[in-house]
Design a protein around this motif. Structure first.
Motif, PDB file in Angstrom:
ATOM      1  N   THR A 191      44.930  78.317   1.690  1.00  0.00           N
ATOM      2  CA  THR A 191      45.871  77.202   1.714  1.00  0.00           C
ATOM      3  C   THR A 191      47.211  77.696   2.241  1.00  0.00           C
ATOM      4  O   THR A 191      47.484  78.899   2.246  1.00  0.00           O
ATOM      5  CB  THR A 191      46.085  76.621   0.311  1.00  0.00           C
ATOM      6  OG1 THR A 191      46.352  77.702  -0.593  1.00  0.00           O
ATOM      7  CG2 THR A 191      44.860  75.871  -0.169  1.00  0.00           C
ATOM      8  N   ASN A 194      50.839  68.267   1.479  1.00  0.00           N
ATOM      9  CA  ASN A 194      49.587  68.346   0.710  1.00  0.00           C
ATOM     10  C   ASN A 194      49.738  69.039  -0.635  1.00  0.00           C
ATOM     11  O   ASN A 194      49.085  68.688  -1.601  1.00  0.00           O
ATOM     12  CB  ASN A 194      48.531  69.135   1.499  1.00  0.00           C
ATOM     13  CG  ASN A 194      47.867  68.289   2.554  1.00  0.00           C
ATOM     14  OD1 ASN A 194      48.289  67.155   2.787  1.00  0.00           O
ATOM     15  ND2 ASN A 194      46.850  68.826   3.180  1.00  0.00           N
ATOM     16  N   GLU A 195      50.574  70.065  -0.647  1.00  0.00           N
ATOM     17  CA  GLU A 195      50.688  70.905  -1.837  1.00  0.00           C
ATOM     18  C   GLU A 195      51.871  70.500  -2.704  1.00  0.00           C
ATOM     19  O   GLU A 195      52.138  71.112  -3.726  1.00  0.00           O
ATOM     20  CB  GLU A 195      50.860  72.377  -1.421  1.00  0.00           C
ATOM     21  CG  GLU A 195      49.724  72.931  -0.575  1.00  0.00           C
ATOM     22  CD  GLU A 195      48.543  73.413  -1.420  1.00  0.00           C
ATOM     23  OE1 GLU A 195      48.778  73.889  -2.529  1.00  0.00           O
ATOM     24  OE2 GLU A 195      47.394  73.259  -0.970  1.00  0.00           O
ATOM     25  N   ARG A 196      52.558  69.474  -2.305  1.00  0.00           N
ATOM     26  CA  ARG A 196      53.763  69.032  -2.998  1.00  0.00           C
ATOM     27  C   ARG A 196      53.436  68.465  -4.384  1.00  0.00           C
ATOM     28  O   ARG A 196      52.378  67.902  -4.601  1.00  0.00           O
ATOM     29  CB  ARG A 196      54.432  67.964  -2.137  1.00  0.00           C
ATOM     30  CG  ARG A 196      55.867  67.698  -2.414  1.00  0.00           C
ATOM     31  CD  ARG A 196      56.432  66.713  -1.386  1.00  0.00           C
ATOM     32  NE  ARG A 196      56.687  67.323  -0.090  1.00  0.00           N
ATOM     33  CZ  ARG A 196      56.711  66.653   1.067  1.00  0.00           C
ATOM     34  NH1 ARG A 196      56.481  65.352   1.089  1.00  0.00           N
ATOM     35  NH2 ARG A 196      56.961  67.289   2.188  1.00  0.00           N
ATOM     36  N   LYS A 247      41.680  74.691   5.176  1.00  0.00           N
ATOM     37  CA  LYS A 247      41.326  74.975   3.792  1.00  0.00           C
ATOM     38  C   LYS A 247      39.817  74.909   3.604  1.00  0.00           C
ATOM     39  O   LYS A 247      39.210  75.761   2.949  1.00  0.00           O
ATOM     40  CB  LYS A 247      42.011  73.957   2.882  1.00  0.00           C
ATOM     41  CG  LYS A 247      41.793  74.190   1.401  1.00  0.00           C
ATOM     42  CD  LYS A 247      42.552  73.160   0.582  1.00  0.00           C
ATOM     43  CE  LYS A 247      42.217  73.286  -0.896  1.00  0.00           C
ATOM     44  NZ  LYS A 247      42.903  72.265  -1.699  1.00  0.00           N
ATOM     45  N   THR A 281      54.007  72.370   1.712  1.00  0.00           N
ATOM     46  CA  THR A 281      53.668  71.302   2.661  1.00  0.00           C
ATOM     47  C   THR A 281      53.420  70.026   1.858  1.00  0.00           C
ATOM     48  O   THR A 281      53.278  70.075   0.632  1.00  0.00           O
ATOM     49  CB  THR A 281      52.382  71.642   3.428  1.00  0.00           C
ATOM     50  OG1 THR A 281      51.314  71.771   2.480  1.00  0.00           O
ATOM     51  CG2 THR A 281      52.527  72.933   4.208  1.00  0.00           C
ATOM     52  N   GLU A 302      45.692  71.168   8.106  1.00  0.00           N
ATOM     53  CA  GLU A 302      45.815  71.986   6.898  1.00  0.00           C
ATOM     54  C   GLU A 302      44.557  71.852   6.044  1.00  0.00           C
ATOM     55  O   GLU A 302      44.007  72.832   5.539  1.00  0.00           O
ATOM     56  CB  GLU A 302      47.049  71.524   6.109  1.00  0.00           C
ATOM     57  CG  GLU A 302      47.293  72.328   4.858  1.00  0.00           C
ATOM     58  CD  GLU A 302      48.512  71.842   4.074  1.00  0.00           C
ATOM     59  OE1 GLU A 302      49.098  70.808   4.470  1.00  0.00           O
ATOM     60  OE2 GLU A 302      48.848  72.483   3.078  1.00  0.00           O
ATOM     61  N   GLU A 303      44.101  70.612   5.905  1.00  0.00           N
ATOM     62  CA  GLU A 303      42.915  70.316   5.111  1.00  0.00           C
ATOM     63  C   GLU A 303      41.675  70.990   5.714  1.00  0.00           C
ATOM     64  O   GLU A 303      40.862  71.589   5.010  1.00  0.00           O
ATOM     65  CB  GLU A 303      42.720  68.785   5.086  1.00  0.00           C
ATOM     66  CG  GLU A 303      41.869  68.270   3.955  1.00  0.00           C
ATOM     67  CD  GLU A 303      42.405  68.688   2.596  1.00  0.00           C
ATOM     68  OE1 GLU A 303      41.594  69.184   1.799  1.00  0.00           O
ATOM     69  OE2 GLU A 303      43.624  68.541   2.339  1.00  0.00           O
ATOM     70  N   SER A 331      48.677  67.303   8.123  1.00  0.00           N
ATOM     71  CA  SER A 331      47.893  67.437   6.893  1.00  0.00           C
ATOM     72  C   SER A 331      46.414  67.606   7.202  1.00  0.00           C
ATOM     73  O   SER A 331      45.706  68.332   6.506  1.00  0.00           O
ATOM     74  CB  SER A 331      48.081  66.200   6.013  1.00  0.00           C
ATOM     75  OG  SER A 331      49.373  66.188   5.477  1.00  0.00           O
ATOM     76  N   GLU A 332      45.955  66.926   8.263  1.00  0.00           N
ATOM     77  CA  GLU A 332      44.530  66.996   8.617  1.00  0.00           C
ATOM     78  C   GLU A 332      44.130  68.428   8.956  1.00  0.00           C
ATOM     79  O   GLU A 332      43.117  68.933   8.489  1.00  0.00           O
ATOM     80  CB  GLU A 332      44.214  66.091   9.819  1.00  0.00           C
ATOM     81  CG  GLU A 332      44.430  64.607   9.594  1.00  0.00           C
ATOM     82  CD  GLU A 332      45.902  64.217   9.563  1.00  0.00           C
ATOM     83  OE1 GLU A 332      46.648  64.600  10.499  1.00  0.00           O
ATOM     84  OE2 GLU A 332      46.334  63.559   8.593  1.00  0.00           O
TER      85      GLU A 332
END
Length: 492
Positions: free
Chosen positions: A460, A215-217, A454, A213, A450-451, A447-448
């Motif tokens: 994640t 975020n994890e890129r 987490k 994703t 996902e965050e 992203s929100e």
RNA sequence: CGGGAGGUAGUUCAGCCCGGUAGAAUACCUGGUUUGGGACCAGGGGGUCGCAGGUUCGAAUCCUGUCCUCCCGACCA
């Protein structure tokens, strides 16, 4: 040294540490967060290195080597990349020491030897390589550039773990430049396939291929592809990544080329890497409380032969027979060792080679010689059987093949049993806490969210699997619509 | 960087509370008996108790500072 290692089920971290130390793969070093890779561990790495290197060359790549130091001005050129790594960089500021006038025999950094521009110890080599590619590329005729380098990099992590996260580690990093976007994406995907092929077929560790994703890129990438593996404690481990870098680095380092139509454009880039972290993955995916279990294809030693005798005459007879077997095994490129060390007893050797994960152990005693048989013990199943000496070489070859398959199948089955579909938040947390492993769930794509997930669960999104099927569902956190499942897990 | 534990023989650790000759196991060396799952007997060598100060007649032990390691978090392209 204590012979027992901690049990896997009691304290997984401790078990892992004990195992790495006692199997002599590696040791702690005097330098914070660094690791000494011992000869046995390095032999394993060399085998991995050799197999990977061949695969890179088979896909058209060549090796080169770029400097360890990156001038700060070059490092900061690609902003996203620089920012991503800034907080874990070791920096060289001086180039000389001198005697300490106040402390005899000690040295201090010479304040007069301050570098005009600081040098960053590479945490990755995009900057130095792309500043070089600028000089190498003018026309489409110069493309593609398909270069790999085997190197060490330094990332000053807060917390380190043997092999999984060390301050300095060995890896390979591929950096390619292409004339078209499609070609670059093809390259990034191709190299991910190479990694998956290697990890599954050589290391016998099953992986899931997918996309990271946002975020994890990777910092500076347009898209990051990854292979994710599952460890025996149910935590995920990123085993390798391949990035489509778009034109970000080309723009940052001003790397343009003229195409066939005499049009100027920025080149398209990829980078991809795997590291000694794979050794950690190997240990955590297969080993048991008796020690390492190494897949035959990359095990430094594939077969160990242990003699059992009561006197020199018996030993000589056994050695003579063993030498015949070794000669034949070596002709088949099988890595074999005859341990006739007289200083330790057979039982000690059995335990020792099990700790080191040698796939097959042959035990030959006078009793066996009389019956024209030999005892064969498999490391993966711990089964012992008696086999005719006449067919031993064929049997060894077969068994090594079977062990390689079996280790993979076993890990694959474990992975299969640890991918759980959930439909809501309670199930999600319940699986993470109790069953562990990958959790396949819907996510609203932001992203929100996902965050937030987490933060709440410590899990994640490991990847959006390539083979995810289109399916309508609701995000486990927000209930918003989603059209495919992603894989969550707690990870290393 | 926060919380916890620790640093004493090559290794793992005991001793520290309550200050008084530096310990064990294991590993190592010598000799002997052994050898089909981590052998046994006898003898032997090995330590600036992390480092620096302080208290004391005396410090591994008490006090202060400092460095390092591991575990749990945070961080982790």
């Amino acid at each position: 040294m204590s012979k027992e290692i901690t049990s896997r089920s009691e304290n997984y971290s401790q078990w892992y540490n004990d195992l790495v130390l006692k199997s002599e793969l590696a040791d702690y070093s005097a330098v914070r967060g660094c690791m000494i890779i011992k000869p046995y561990g390095y032999a394993l790495w060399e085998n991995m290195h050799a197999a990977l290197d061949k695969m890179f060359k088979d896909t058209g790549h060549v090796n080169a080597y770029f400097p360890l130091f990156v001038p700060k001005s070059l490092f900061e050129a690609e902003e996203a990349n620089a920012e991503g790594f800034a907080k874990e960089c070791a920096v060289v500021t001086h180039y000389r020491l001198k005697a300490d006038a106040n402390n005899k025999g000690k040295l201090i950094v010479d304040p007069d030897a301050k570098l005009e521009e600081e040098l960053v110890v590479r945490p990755t080599s995009e900057a130095i390589i792309w500043s070089t590619y600028k000089n190498w590329i003018q026309s489409y005729r110069d493309l593609p550039i398909l270069i790999n380098q085997w190197a060490n990099v330094v990332r000053w992590e807060m917390r380190t773990r043997l092999f999984l996260r060390t301050a300095e580690f060995l890896w390979q990093e591929g950096h390619t430049a292409h004339g078209t976007k499609d070609e670059a994406i093809f390259e990034a995907r191709q190299m991910l396939d190479v990694y998956a092929d290697f990890v599954e077929n050589f290391m016998a560790v099953p992986v899931i291929k997918g996309t990271k994703t946002a975020n994890e890129r990777f910092a500076g990438a347009e898209e990051t592809y990854c292979i994710e593996a599952l460890m025996q404690d149910g935590k995920a481990l990123q085993a390798g990544t391949s990035h489509f870098l778009g034109q970000n680095f080309a723009k940052a380092f001003d790397v343009k080329f003229t195409d066939k139509n005499n049009k100027l454009d920025y080149v398209w880039a990829t980078s991809w890497g795997v590291s000694t972290r794979l050794i950690g993955a190997l240990v955590m995916a297969h080993s048991d409380d008796d020690g390492l279990i190494l897949p035959p294809k990359i095990a430094p030693l594939q077969v160990v032969i242990i003699p059992i005798y009561k006197n020199d005459e018996q030993k000589n007879q056994i050695t003579q027979k063993v030498n015949e077997i070794i000669k034949e095994l070596k002709a088949l490129n099988i890595r074999v060792k005859y341990d006739d060390n007289d200083n330790v007893r057979p039982g000690w050797k059995f335990a020792e080679y099990e700790m080191k994960g040698v796939p097959l152990r042959l035990t030959l005693g006078s009793r066996d010689l009389d019956n024209n048989v030999i005892e064969v013990a498999r490391r993966d199943t711990k089964e012992k059987s008696t086999i005719s000496l006449t067919t031993i070489v064929e049997s060894v070859k077969d068994l090594l093949y079977q062990i390689q398959q079996n280790i993979f199948e076993r890990a694959k089955e474990f992975q299969r049993l640890h991918i759980t579909k959930v439909e809501n938040w309670d199930e999600f947390i319940n699986v993470l806490d109790n069953k562990t492993g990958f959790v396949s769930a819907h996510w609203d794509g932001t992203s929100e969210t996902e965050e937030k997930i987490k933060e709440l669960s410590k899990a994640t999104i490991r990847c959006i699997p390539f083979d995810a099927v289109e399916e309508q569902g609701k995000c486990i956190l927000t209930g918003k619509p989603s059209n495919k499942r992603v894989l969550f897990a707690r990870a290393y």
